[in-house]
Design a protein around this motif. Structure first.
Motif, PDB file in Angstrom:
ATOM      1  N   PHE A 409       0.831  -1.206   0.000  1.00 51.74           N
ATOM      2  CA  PHE A 409       0.000   0.000   0.000  1.00 51.74           C
ATOM      3  C   PHE A 409       0.871   1.265   0.000  1.00 51.74           C
ATOM      4  O   PHE A 409       0.598   2.226  -0.729  1.00 51.74           O
ATOM      5  CB  PHE A 409      -0.921  -0.020   1.219  1.00 51.74           C
ATOM      6  N   ASN A 410       1.913   1.241   0.828  1.00 47.73           N
ATOM      7  CA  ASN A 410       2.788   2.420   0.898  1.00 47.73           C
ATOM      8  C   ASN A 410       3.549   2.641  -0.409  1.00 47.73           C
ATOM      9  O   ASN A 410       3.838   3.782  -0.778  1.00 47.73           O
ATOM     10  CB  ASN A 410       3.778   2.268   2.058  1.00 47.73           C
ATOM     11  N   SER A 411       3.874   1.559  -1.105  1.00 47.80           N
ATOM     12  CA  SER A 411       4.556   1.727  -2.393  1.00 47.80           C
ATOM     13  C   SER A 411       3.644   2.387  -3.423  1.00 47.80           C
ATOM     14  O   SER A 411       4.124   3.048  -4.354  1.00 47.80           O
ATOM     15  CB  SER A 411       5.025   0.364  -2.910  1.00 47.80           C
ATOM     16  N   ILE A 412       2.330   2.255  -3.254  1.00 42.96           N
ATOM     17  CA  ILE A 412       1.374   2.889  -4.168  1.00 42.96           C
ATOM     18  C   ILE A 412       1.007   4.294  -3.694  1.00 42.96           C
ATOM     19  O   ILE A 412       1.036   5.265  -4.468  1.00 42.96           O
ATOM     20  CB  ILE A 412       0.109   2.023  -4.294  1.00 42.96           C
ATOM     21  N   MET A 413       0.682   4.425  -2.403  1.00 37.34           N
ATOM     22  CA  MET A 413       0.170   5.693  -1.883  1.00 37.34           C
ATOM     23  C   MET A 413       1.246   6.559  -1.223  1.00 37.34           C
ATOM     24  O   MET A 413       0.956   7.683  -0.815  1.00 37.34           O
ATOM     25  CB  MET A 413      -0.937   5.415  -0.853  1.00 37.34           C
ATOM     26  N   GLY A 414       2.458   6.025  -1.108  1.00 37.61           N
ATOM     27  CA  GLY A 414       3.491   6.772  -0.380  1.00 37.61           C
ATOM     28  C   GLY A 414       3.768   8.138  -0.975  1.00 37.61           C
ATOM     29  O   GLY A 414       3.898   9.136  -0.251  1.00 37.61           O
ATOM     30  N   LYS A 415       3.874   8.229  -2.292  1.00 36.06           N
ATOM     31  CA  LYS A 415       4.156   9.505  -2.943  1.00 36.06           C
ATOM     32  C   LYS A 415       3.025  10.502  -2.716  1.00 36.06           C
ATOM     33  O   LYS A 415       3.261  11.690  -2.441  1.00 36.06           O
ATOM     34  CB  LYS A 415       4.372   9.271  -4.439  1.00 36.06           C
ATOM     35  N   THR A 416       1.794  10.019  -2.796  1.00 40.67           N
ATOM     36  CA  THR A 416       0.630  10.884  -2.567  1.00 40.67           C
ATOM     37  C   THR A 416       0.590  11.366  -1.125  1.00 40.67           C
ATOM     38  O   THR A 416       0.349  12.559  -0.856  1.00 40.67           O
ATOM     39  CB  THR A 416      -0.655  10.114  -2.898  1.00 40.67           C
ATOM     40  N   LEU A 417       0.829  10.461  -0.183  1.00 46.68           N
ATOM     41  CA  LEU A 417       0.812  10.848   1.228  1.00 46.68           C
ATOM     42  C   LEU A 417       1.934  11.830   1.536  1.00 46.68           C
ATOM     43  O   LEU A 417       1.757  12.764   2.327  1.00 46.68           O
ATOM     44  CB  LEU A 417       0.936   9.602   2.109  1.00 46.68           C
ATOM     45  N   GLY A 418       3.098  11.631   0.919  1.00 49.79           N
ATOM     46  CA  GLY A 418       4.191  12.598   1.104  1.00 49.79           C
ATOM     47  C   GLY A 418       3.819  13.972   0.581  1.00 49.79           C
ATOM     48  O   GLY A 418       4.156  14.995   1.184  1.00 49.79           O
ATOM     49  N   MET A 419       3.130  14.016  -0.549  1.00 49.03           N
ATOM     50  CA  MET A 419       2.666  15.294  -1.095  1.00 49.03           C
ATOM     51  C   MET A 419       1.671  15.960  -0.152  1.00 49.03           C
ATOM     52  O   MET A 419       1.728  17.169   0.083  1.00 49.03           O
ATOM     53  CB  MET A 419       2.045  15.050  -2.467  1.00 49.03           C
ATOM     54  N   PHE A 420       0.782  15.170   0.431  1.00 52.62           N
ATOM     55  CA  PHE A 420      -0.185  15.708   1.400  1.00 52.62           C
ATOM     56  C   PHE A 420       0.539  16.317   2.600  1.00 52.62           C
ATOM     57  O   PHE A 420       0.217  17.423   3.047  1.00 52.62           O
ATOM     58  CB  PHE A 420      -1.116  14.591   1.866  1.00 52.62           C
ATOM     59  N   LEU A 421       1.510  15.580   3.131  1.00 56.23           N
ATOM     60  CA  LEU A 421       2.218  16.063   4.317  1.00 56.23           C
ATOM     61  C   LEU A 421       3.022  17.331   4.010  1.00 56.23           C
ATOM     62  O   LEU A 421       3.101  18.248   4.843  1.00 56.23           O
ATOM     63  CB  LEU A 421       3.142  14.961   4.851  1.00 56.23           C
TER      64      LEU A 421
END
Length: 717
Positions: A409-421
């Protein structure tokens, strides 16, 4: 003795008679054959007791008794008997002769029966010999049957295993044609793929056992596996590539993949390199899709945010009319809006919290604008919804659990979550809207609870990261407001006014908002900061009150501010909260002091006299006031003549001084109640023996009449 002698003689006679009978009846030859040996009936060795018993038994016989009684001679009697027997014998012989033919016939019948029985015996003997031979044959057949039964069971067991093995090893033509020619989306293809997978697993198992039969099908199974892998790979990659098309609802192809989840299971079991290729392509594609979607969505959401935002000068203790420099950022038209919750708190209701996300272009078309927490809610609800769905898809399709699922999951959403943070960190660093930050915190807390209820742990670390950004910022904003109030200068805050101050109103609105929001997820750190803020506001109110010249004006200012803050807090906070209880005590104390101050102007003389007299009465020194007869008469006549006008003026003054009519009404009622108590005490003092003879007592107003008149002056609101 005589009887014994008779018995002995009788026995002797009987013996002699018997011996003579034997001599007569038996021939000489028979007598010669009769050897009595050394029989000596007179010997002492004879057992006389037994002889006596036999003799006695014979004597008991009726015929013997009759013979003895009649005195019959035994020999004669014996001959008589013998004659009778001969007659009987002759009669019997005649009867036998008469029945001789019957007897002969009976003899013949018996002889015939003997012959028949002899033949039957021979037959039965033959039957017996036949049965013995049959029994041996049965035993032989039984042994043969048992042997055949064992061999049959063995053959059936071998046949079941062999038939199952043959059925499992056999590759039917229908399977070959289906795998080669049918589309992968057909149900028949999926069924045959399951069968092929079973045969592949069986071939692997038999190869480990070195079963020669598996070599006959290995080549066919391998070719079918290669063909199936190629078709499945092409199908899955085609679905993944369809995600990349613009304006594509990727949930539809995802649902299609879930329908054929066995395809990836087949790849994973039989061709791991292809399975890894499919998985990597999916991760890469979805990572880019989510990042692109949320980046675009977040950017469009910011276009519908309110243009007016709070800055570092928008604090509680800052003067409302503070001037800005030429290059200052545009601030709020009214700073009070950043301290007021209003309808912003509705965002935390279940209906609003899980409402459909905002559509930016629709909002722009309608020229709608939203506060930051509304945009934050929409953005993170979209993240929550997509994240939960994606996590469930990964667990179901790629068959991962635990840490493997979280890593995928983190390999898919990690970039998006980093952008959010990163975006959140940029916003928080320049945010001074405490209500917005606090609402965002509680939105995250509620979304985290929803994710936990759905049993989705994928976003747990992200929620914690967001809270680690928001909590320190909110605490910093709260501390900045505390310092602004502590450092505020009353002389720089504009003209003095007894009405509620705008700083106290800001505090009341902000504190009630935080307290009401904080009830669902209490935080002790926030409670401590609110206590510091309350202490600073109380000190600020006292500093502002000290700027008024008179105590009466100070009390009016304090009561107005305490009443306003208490009213705002009770609308949102619980009645037993520390803030509400603290301001209730302060308001009650200042109200009581103001009532005394209010009554002191028109009725100060009477009040002072009552207090003085009550003190002397307790000490028993009331006689000392006898010399004040003139003072008492003046007080009685002064009250009687002016109390109505004084009460009316007092009521009007109170209603002008207090902005809250309800509070003013309560103060008037308290003042009139206190006045009646003082006048009742005045009556009580003048009824003492020391003052009973005073003529002025007749001019006192009846207490009941006074109470009736006072009620007429109570305002009704």
């Amino acid at each position: 003795m005589a009887e014994a002698a008779v018995d002995a003689n009788t026995a002797e006679r009987m013996t002699q008679a018997a011996m003579s009978f034997f001599h007569d009846e038996m021939t000489d030859g028979e007598m010669a054959q009769l050897h009595l040996g050394e029989l000596d009936l007179t010997t002492d060795e004879l057992i006389l007791d037994e002889v006596d018993l036999h003799i006695q038994a014979n004597l008991e016989d009726e015929l013997v008794k009759e013979a003895f009684q009649t005195g019959v001679d035994l020999r004669q009697y014996s001959k008589q008997v013998e004659a009778e027997l001969e007659q009987i014998e002759q009669a019997s012989i005649k009867d036998y002769i008469k029945e001789s033919q019957n007897i002969a016939l009976l003899h013949q019948q018996i002889s015939a029966c003997d012959a028949i029985l002899e033949r039957m015996e021979e037959m039965l003997s033959g039957f017996q010999s036949d049965l013995s031979s049959i029994s041996s044959e049965i035993h032989t057949l039984q042994r043969q049957s048992l042997s055949m039964n064992v061999r049959l069971k063995n053959r059936q067991a071998v046949r079941s295993h062999l038939s199952q093995l043959v059925d499992e090893l056999l590759v039917p033509g229908a399977m070959i044609s289906t795998i080669l020619d049918s589309p992968v989306t057909e149900q028949h293809f999926v069924e045959q793929l399951h069968e092929l997978n079973n045969k592949i697993n069986l071939a692997k198992e038999l190869s480990f056992r070195e079963t020669l039969a598996c070599c006959d099908i290995q080549d066919v199974v391998d070719r079918l596996k290669v063909k199936a892998v190629c078709k499945i790979r092409e199908f899955i990659l085609q679905k993944i590539y369809s995600f990349r098309k613009p304006m594509t609802n990727y949930q539809i192809p995802q649902n299609t993949l879930l329908k054929y989840r066995f395809f990836y299971q087949f790849l994973l079991a039989n061709e791991r390199t292809v399975a890894k290729e499919v998985r990597d392509d999916y991760v890469d594609t979805m990572s880019k899709i989510y990042f692109s979607y949320f980046k675009s969505y977040s950017g469009r959401l910011l276009k519908v945010q309110y243009e007016e935002v709070a800055n570092k000068d928008d604090l509680m203790g800052v003067e409302d009319t503070a001037k800005k420099g030429f290059f200052s950022k545009p601030s709020l038209k009214s700073r009070n809006t950043i301290f007021t919750l209003g309808q912003r708190g509705a965002i935390l209701s279940p209906a609003e919290l899980e409402a459909p996300i905002l559509v930016p272009h629709t909002a722009q078309r309608g020229d709608s604008r939203y506060p930051y927490e509304t945009l934050f809610r929409s953005q993170h609800y979209a993240l929550l919804d997509n994240g939960c769905r994606e996590f469930l898809f990964l667990c179901d399709f790629f068959m991962v659990t635990g840490n493997s699922a979280l890593d995928l999951f983190n390999s898919i959403m990690g970039k998006t979550l980093g952008m959010f943070l990163k975006s959140m960190s940029t916003y928080v660093a320049d945010c001074y809207d405490g209500i917005a930050v606090f609402l965002c915190i509680h939105i995250i807390l509620r979304f985290r609870a929803i994710a936990a209820k759905r049993n989705i742990p994928a976003l747990d670390k992200y929620w914690e990261a967001v809270l680690e950004l928001l909590w320190p910022r909110f605490e910093l904003i709260l501390e900045m407001n505390i310092h602004s109030i502590r450092n505020s200068d009353p002389q720089k805050l504009g003209l003095l006014d007894s009405r509620p101050h705008y700083i106290t109103r800001r505090y009341a609105e902000f504190s009630s908002a935080v307290v009401s929001i904080n009830q669902t997820f209490p935080n002790e750190r926030i409670n401590a900061l609110l206590a510091q803020l309350q202490a600073e506001v109380e000190n600020f109110v006292l500093k502002m009150a000290a700027e008024f010249p008179s105590r009466r004006e100070q009390l009016i200012f304090l009561i107005n501010n305490y009443d306003m803050m208490l009213g705002v807090l009770t609308e949102r906070a619980a009645d037993d909260s520390k803030e509400v209880e603290g301001f209730q005590q302060l308001l009650l104390a200042r109200t009581q002091e103001f009532i005394e101050e209010l009554l002191s102007a028109p009725f100060g003389g009477m009040i002072a006299f009552v207090k003085e007299a009550e003190a002397l009465m307790e000490k028993g020194q009331l006689e000392r006031l006898k010399s004040d007869e003139a003072r008492i008469c003046q007080l009685v006549r002064g009250f009687s003549g002016s109390w109505k006008q004084s009460v009316e003026a007092m009521s009007q003054d109170v209603m002008r001084s207090f902005t809250n009519f309800k509070n003013g009404t309560g103060i008037i009622q308290g003042a009139l109640t206190q006045l009646i108590q003082y006048y009742h005490g005045f009556h009580k003092i003048l009824s003492q023996p020391a003052f009973r003879s005073l003529p002025a007592r007749s001019e006192l107003i009846n207490l009941h009449h006074l109470m009736v008149e006072v009620k007429k002056h109570k305002p009704n609101f």
